[in-house]
Design a protein around this motif. Structure first.
Motif, short mmCIF file in Angstrom:
data_model
loop_
_atom_site.label_atom_id
_atom_site.label_comp_id
_atom_site.label_asym_id
_atom_site.label_seq_id
_atom_site.Cartn_x
_atom_site.Cartn_y
_atom_site.Cartn_z
N MET A 129 30.34 31.23 31.38
CA MET A 129 31.47 31.79 32.13
C MET A 129 31.78 33.19 31.62
SD MET A 129 34.21 28.81 32.74
CE MET A 129 34.37 28.50 31.01
N ILE A 176 39.66 36.02 45.84
CA ILE A 176 38.86 36.73 46.84
C ILE A 176 38.74 35.78 48.02
CG2 ILE A 176 36.46 37.39 47.35
CD1 ILE A 176 36.22 38.47 44.54
N HIS A 187 35.39 29.89 45.95
CA HIS A 187 35.54 28.45 45.73
C HIS A 187 36.39 28.15 44.50
CE1 HIS A 187 31.78 30.16 44.51
NE2 HIS A 187 31.05 29.08 44.36
N PRO A 204 35.72 41.65 47.46
CA PRO A 204 34.66 41.52 46.46
C PRO A 204 34.27 42.89 45.89
CG PRO A 204 34.07 40.34 48.48
CD PRO A 204 35.37 41.05 48.75
N VAL A 205 33.92 42.92 44.65
CA VAL A 205 33.49 44.12 43.92
C VAL A 205 34.66 45.07 43.65
CG1 VAL A 205 31.94 46.13 43.89
CG2 VAL A 205 31.09 43.91 44.68
N SER A 239 37.46 44.16 43.55
CA SER A 239 38.28 43.32 42.67
C SER A 239 38.01 43.65 41.20
CB SER A 239 37.95 41.85 42.93
OG SER A 239 36.56 41.62 42.75
N VAL A 271 36.25 40.54 34.86
CA VAL A 271 36.34 41.12 36.21
C VAL A 271 36.16 40.07 37.31
CG1 VAL A 271 35.62 43.42 35.49
CG2 VAL A 271 33.87 41.76 36.20
N ARG A 272 36.20 38.79 36.95
CA ARG A 272 35.99 37.77 37.97
C ARG A 272 37.31 37.10 38.35
NH1 ARG A 272 30.79 39.11 39.09
NH2 ARG A 272 30.44 37.13 40.14
N VAL A 273 37.34 36.56 39.55
CA VAL A 273 38.46 35.72 39.97
C VAL A 273 37.99 34.26 39.92
CG1 VAL A 273 39.39 37.52 41.45
CG2 VAL A 273 37.89 35.79 42.44
N GLY A 311 39.52 32.58 34.75
CA GLY A 311 38.49 31.55 34.72
C GLY A 311 39.10 30.22 35.16
#
Ligand SMILES: N[C@@H](CCC(=O)N[C@@H](CS)C(=O)NCC(=O)O)C(=O)O
Length: 265
Positions: free
Chosen positions: A1, A25, A29, A52-53, A55, A67-69, A81
């Motif tokens: 992760m 986003i 999921h 996306p991106v 973000s 940098v992730r959702v 996370g």
């Protein structure tokens, strides 16, 4: 992760208001899993839908560590996370629980949750981004009900390079996508087994139900994958835990790649 939990809050009484904002986003999921867990726990929240991106820059500017959702701000504290957020929600509002109290059953749920987060999620993500790279138009269907800040038509028109970059960032190559499709029958069998054993699909949803059902609902949004999933226990679980999931991608995957799915059906 990629994401890590950054800060922790003191546990709160069930009645205490919690100022919460979810960053996600459209069509994400794990983002949907976290939204459903917030709803399940009755935690009122606001939502920011990111493109996306783009973000990546927004989350950096907001000083999230990754940098992730999904990413979430709870009373000013930042958590990122889906599994980390799940644990934070469980800690600050233990009822209704997302994990069984019995230690053995909890271990089984945590293993199913890990599989959803680390294995299934990425397989579906790769297949989805590969499909959107062929044609970005279906992205509009995933943005239904989202507030992305610009007209959806404009987002779709300019999406090409962003989708390509995103697809590259998750290594959605032909070979990896073909492999992800070949691995799906075994993954679906594993989920059906967990349902038969009662690890998934109990009366009250648990953390693994949310994690896995949202992956399956995203997979079902691809017309190419839907027939292999919808009429089996895994598919029934997906529709029960996640009744609504926007997005639809017409057939786009090469027939030869889908052969393992057809053979398993
Ligand atoms: N396993 C992580 C995955 C996080 C992740 O990769 N999220 C995707 C969306 S599903 C993302 O942030 N993508 C960035 C982008 O599409 O630009 C979790 O469950 O939190």
């Amino acid at each position: 992760m990629t994401a890590v939990r950054t800060e922790t809050l003191p546990a709160q009484a069930d009645s205490a208001p919690i100022d919460t904002r979810l960053f996600t986003i459209p069509g994400s999921h794990p983002g949907t899993a976290v939204r459903l867990m917030l709803e399940y726990k009755g935690i009122e929240h606001k939502r920011t839908d990111l493109l996306p991106v783009l973000s990546w820059a927004v989350l950096k500017a907001l000083r999230f560590p990754g940098v992730r959702v999904p990413a979430i701000k709870i009373d000013g504290h930042k958590v990122q996370g889906s599994r980390e957020i799940t644990r934070e929600l469980e800690r600050i509002k233990p009822q209704p629980p997302l994990f069984p109290a019995d230690p053995d059953r909890r271990t089984a749920v945590e293993e199913a949750e890990r599989f959803g987060d680390e294995d299934l999620q990425q397989s579906i993500r790769r297949i989805l981004l590969w499909a959107l790279r062929q044609d970005t138009a279906p992205f509009a269907s995933f943005a239904e009900g989202s507030r992305i800040g610009i007209p959806i038509g404009l987002a779709v028109k300019t999406a090409g390079p962003f989708v390509a970059l995103d697809a590259r960032s998750v290594e959605a190559s032909d070979a990896n996508v073909r492999e992800a499709i070949s691995a799906l029958p075994a993954m679906l069998n594993r989920i059906d087994d967990w349902i038969a054993e009662g690890v998934l699909g109990g009366e009250q949803p648990n953390a693994a139900d949310f994690q896995i059902a949202t992956c399956l609902r995203l997979a079902i949004s691809l017309d190419d994958l839907r027939p292999a999933i919808e009429h089996r226990p895994a598919g029934e679980l997906a529709f029960r835990v996640v009744p609504d999931y926007p997005g639809r991608i017409p057939p786009v995957l090469p027939a030869a790649w889908l052969e393992p799915l057809r053979a398993s059906a």
